[in-house]
Design an enzyme around this catalytic site. Structure first.
Site, PDB file in Angstrom:
ATOM      1  N   GLU A 282      -0.861   1.007 -11.365  1.00 43.04           N
ATOM      2  CA  GLU A 282      -0.960   1.672 -12.808  1.00 43.04           C
ATOM      3  C   GLU A 282      -1.520  -0.067 -13.573  1.00 43.04           C
ATOM      4  OE1 GLU A 282       3.245   2.891 -12.503  1.00 43.04           O
ATOM      5  OE2 GLU A 282       2.390   4.468 -11.632  1.00 43.04           O
ATOM      6  N   LYS A 351       8.850   1.848  -1.467  1.00 41.60           N
ATOM      7  CA  LYS A 351       9.725   3.044  -2.197  1.00 41.60           C
ATOM      8  C   LYS A 351       9.903   4.513  -0.702  1.00 41.60           C
ATOM      9  CE  LYS A 351       7.672   3.707  -6.567  1.00 41.60           C
ATOM     10  NZ  LYS A 351       7.159   3.880  -7.436  1.00 41.60           N
ATOM     11  N   ASP A 356       5.611   9.219  -4.749  1.00 37.22           N
ATOM     12  CA  ASP A 356       6.317   8.531  -5.772  1.00 37.22           C
ATOM     13  C   ASP A 356       7.969   9.232  -5.665  1.00 37.22           C
ATOM     14  OD1 ASP A 356       7.161   6.980  -7.765  1.00 37.22           O
ATOM     15  OD2 ASP A 356       5.700   7.870  -9.392  1.00 37.22           O
ATOM     16  N   GLU A 384      14.392   9.357 -12.487  1.00 34.02           N
ATOM     17  CA  GLU A 384      13.117  10.664 -13.390  1.00 34.02           C
ATOM     18  C   GLU A 384      12.930  11.509 -12.946  1.00 34.02           C
ATOM     19  OE1 GLU A 384       9.999   7.315 -11.917  1.00 34.02           O
ATOM     20  OE2 GLU A 384       8.813   8.556 -13.460  1.00 34.02           O
TER      21      GLU A 384
HETATM   22  O1  GCW Z   1       6.274   6.362 -11.022  1.00 28.75           O
HETATM   23  C1  GCW Z   1       5.969   5.987 -11.536  1.00 28.75           C
HETATM   24  C2  GCW Z   1       6.776   5.627 -12.982  1.00 28.75           C
HETATM   25  C3  GCW Z   1       6.367   4.562 -14.079  1.00 28.75           C
HETATM   26  C4  GCW Z   1       6.978   3.158 -12.794  1.00 28.75           C
HETATM   27  C5  GCW Z   1       5.533   3.169 -11.619  1.00 28.75           C
HETATM   28  C6  GCW Z   1       6.315   2.424 -11.173  1.00 28.75           C
HETATM   29  C7  GCW Z   1       7.389   1.024 -13.628  1.00 28.75           C
HETATM   30  O2  GCW Z   1       6.724   6.298 -13.696  1.00 28.75           O
HETATM   31  O3  GCW Z   1       7.100   4.303 -15.262  1.00 28.75           O
HETATM   32  O4  GCW Z   1       6.932   2.164 -13.251  1.00 28.75           O
HETATM   33  O5  GCW Z   1       5.940   4.133 -11.106  1.00 28.75           O
HETATM   34  O6  GCW Z   1       7.431   2.505  -9.526  1.00 28.75           O
HETATM   35  O7  GCW Z   1       5.698   1.188 -10.840  1.00 28.75           O
END
Ligand code: GCW
Length: 673
Positions: A282, A351, A356, A384
């Protein structure tokens, strides 16, 4: 859960008569912290004054806390073998006779173990029948039990819904907010032993001398509570802070810069824990920016901290917008070739799911697929994707589902827990991370009931076998009420809550349907910088059906799972309903196990979610008078919002999907408007 209000029932009477004084010798910051916790806590809970006994004399009803070095009474018990079994952070709680006196002993090898024992004892008093026959031994399953704070240096928190950062960077190090101590107490009460202070989307400034002094001031507050400080280094920091020409991890000047920077950190924070890194994800810089690999980057940083016993947690949250690729498959494809290539003090932080922190995902296929790499789970405590701090979504149920998932890596029973706690592959550095939901709101987490998620994370980090019910029960008794009927009702609400959110947001394996602030629905898509951030990429709704084909006819990401799971997921007839649209693109008229068509089932799931919110409101309202009015009203108000949001999600989702399904709403579902 640290209110320590006086207990009122018959059981409390029994505790009251078994504890009269405390003996907590030792003058270290940790021993003083134990004393400072136990005296007011026990006095509060038992409704009588509990004081430290003069000259440490033992009497009937004395609570003795310490280690064989701090307490001669504990030394006299010859607990060496039992203490060795519970390790550095574990403890024993026992009813003992010393010099003819009936005492309770909290013993550990280290002062930190004694602190954890003290908090455990307080939990016992609040949740268990009194016993003059205590014989408890506890130790944590993971070595590193961390909170990750996505806190920015300007005080904002990425995905934070409970106010601003607790770390007042602009006031530090001169002014120390007393809430720092309370944060450390609360975390230590659960056994959390580390905090990553800054956002994984890191600002290089966090490594400047000015900010390191601020971090050191925080570390000084946390130290007595065993909460070690970690930082996220921005990978390009050598360029940004000191003007180096590159941040190439294989450039000797770069490696030397990181060693010197690490020396500087350890000088200020001698017990610094290490680094957490989000690299080449990202938009963050990383080793690939300089033509190197993830292993090159991780190992270079690992060498810098290894000299001090520090660790590097390297995040596996890696994906790129490659046309035609499947985001869910990318981290596995990118990282698996490096299995066995990471330094011994590197842990891959993965994760729970492959995309996500969705309300529901299958477990990440890296668990059980990199046997020569140390792997740790990252879960998200902050909601989130589950209604921020406006919704009840008790996450212990989700984490239980994740930890219990069978990877089949070494045959049946190869659960995620066994992969990450070291039992399956003998991994030595075991760890778990949770993205914190704390902020400077007076109630810490924005929603009173979201405190339960902080609590649940800590309890599972200590013992990943605890049931969601046990955790909910403990938290409710400690935090809200001891009235058994009401506890049962609140526990039921908590246990049902996450499934309700799944139902009204993203049922049947759907994912990523949210609008851009990741709050309300947005299945129709919206302008995004990358195609793989748009909901339409995930749900793939069309006239012929809905869902993401991850089988051999699609991206075949399902092949990343071991057999027999791979086939179970890949076969439409055996894929669980909850994962259906994650793995399959299914016709609207497909007959589900329930006998309903997919479309009708989808409608029903959405409706069930909405119905739960209405029901939850009524059940919560009925608890008025049981919980203090302030908290009761605050939660009731949040439930009004949650019900509104649930309807919004249902109506938006169903009206949008109906443009493809072209089916009427079934009669047993409210007509969306
Ligand atoms: O899903 C995304 C979130 C971001 C986050 C990213 C991550 C900190 O929307 O806000 O950034 O995951 O886990 O790196």
């Amino acid at each position: 859960w640290m209110r320590y209000d006086t207990l009122a029932d018959a059981n409390a009477q029994a505790w009251r008569s078994s504890i009269n004084t405390v003996v907590i010798p030792g003058d270290s910051p940790t021993m003083r912290a134990i004393l400072a916790e136990l005296v007011p806590a026990l006095s509060g809970l038992l409704g009588k004054s509990i004081a430290a006994s003069a000259n440490n004399t033992l009497a009937d009803g004395t609570l003795v806390v310490g280690t064989p070095s701090t307490s001669s009474a504990i030394a006299s018990l010859q607990l060496r073998d039992a203490l060795a079994k519970v390790g550095d952070e574990g403890f024993l709680i026992r009813s003992e006779k010393i010099d003819g006196r009936s005492v309770t002993v909290i013993a550990a090898s280290t002062e930190l173990g004694a602190l954890y024992g003290a908090f455990h004892f307080l939990r016992l008093v609040q949740t268990q029948p009194a016993s003059g026959n205590l014989n408890i031994s506890e130790k944590p399953r993971f070595l590193f039990r961390l909170l990750n704070h996505w806190d920015n240096l300007d005080g904002s928190i990425e995905r934070g819904y409970a106010g601003q950062s607790l770390w007042k960077w602009n006031e530090l190090p001169g002014t120390i907010d007393p809430r720092l101590t309370d944060y450390a107490r609360a975390s230590a009460s659960l056994g959390i032993n580390g905090a990553v202070l800054n956002n994984v989307n890191a600002d290089a400034k966090s490594l400047t001398p000015e900010y390191l002094r601020k971090a050191a001031a925080i570390a000084d507050v946390f130290r007595p509570y065993g909460v070690r400080v970690y930082l996220v280094p921005r990978f390009s920091a050598p360029i940004e802070i000191d003007g180096l020409e590159t941040a190439d991890p294989l450039d000797p000047k770069v490696a030397a810069w990181w060693k010197a920077k690490t020396d500087e950190i350890y000088k200020l924070i001698p017990d610094f824990g290490g680094y957490l890194v989000k690299a080449n994800s990202e938009g963050q810089p990383g080793p690939m920016t300089y033509g190197r690999t993830h292993a090159d980057g991780a190992n270079m940083l690992a060498a810098a901290v290894a000299r001090y016993g520090g660790i590097v947690m390297w995040r596996a949250f890696i994906y790129d917008p490659v046309p035609g690729s499947d985001r869910a498959a990318e981290a596995y494809n990118t990282l698996k070739p490096f299995d066995g290539k990471f330094a011994p003090n590197v842990i891959l932080q993965v994760k729970n799911g492959p995309v996500d922190f969705m309300p529901r995902e299958p477990f990440h296929p890296i668990f059980g697929s990199m046997p020569h790499t140390q792997v740790m789970p990252e879960v998200q405590i902050t909601q989130e994707y589950l209604g921020h701090s406006n919704s009840i979504a008790f996450l212990a149920t989700m984490w239980r589902e994740f930890l219990d998932s069978d990877t089949y890596a070494k045959g049946p029973g190869s659960t995620v827990t066994r992969v990450v706690d070291g039992r399956l592959y003998g991994q030595t550095l075991t760890a778990i991370a949770g993205v914190a939901n704390t902020g400077d709101d007076r109630n810490w987490t924005g929603h009173h009931l979201a405190q339960a998620n902080w609590f649940a994370y800590g309890r599972l980090a200590w013992n990943p076998d605890m049931s969601a019910r046990e955790i909910a029960d403990e938290w409710t008794e400690m935090t809200l009420t001891h009235d058994r009927k009401s506890v049962d009702e609140i526990v039921r609400l908590l246990l049902e809550s996450r499934e309700a959110v799944v139902n009204y947001e993203m049922p049947l394996g759907l994912a990523h349907l949210m609008d851009n602030p990741h709050y309300g629905p947005g299945p129709w898509g919206y302008p995004v910088a990358r195609p793989d951030w748009s909901p339409v990429y995930y749900h793939r709704a069309a006239n012929d059906g809905i869902g993401f084909d991850r089988t051999a006819t699609g991206t075949n990401a399902v092949a990343q799972y071991h057999e027999p799971l791979r086939s179970r997921y890949a076969d439409l007839s055996t894929c669980p309903d909850d994962m259906l649209l994650w793995f399959h693109h299914v016709p609207w008229t497909y007959k589900m196990r329930s006998g309903r068509t997919l479309w009708d089932e989808l409608c029903l799931r959405y409706q069930r979610g909405v119905d739960w919110t209405g029901d939850a409101r009524k059940r919560w309202d009925a608890l008025a008078g049981i919980i203090d009015a302030e908290r009761h009203t605050a939660v009731a108000r949040k439930l009004v919002i949650q019900q509104r949001d649930a309807k919004w999600w249902r109506d938006a989702g169903l009206l949008y999907f109906q443009t493809f399904s072209k089916q009427p709403f079934p009669a047993d579902v409210d007509q969306p408007t």
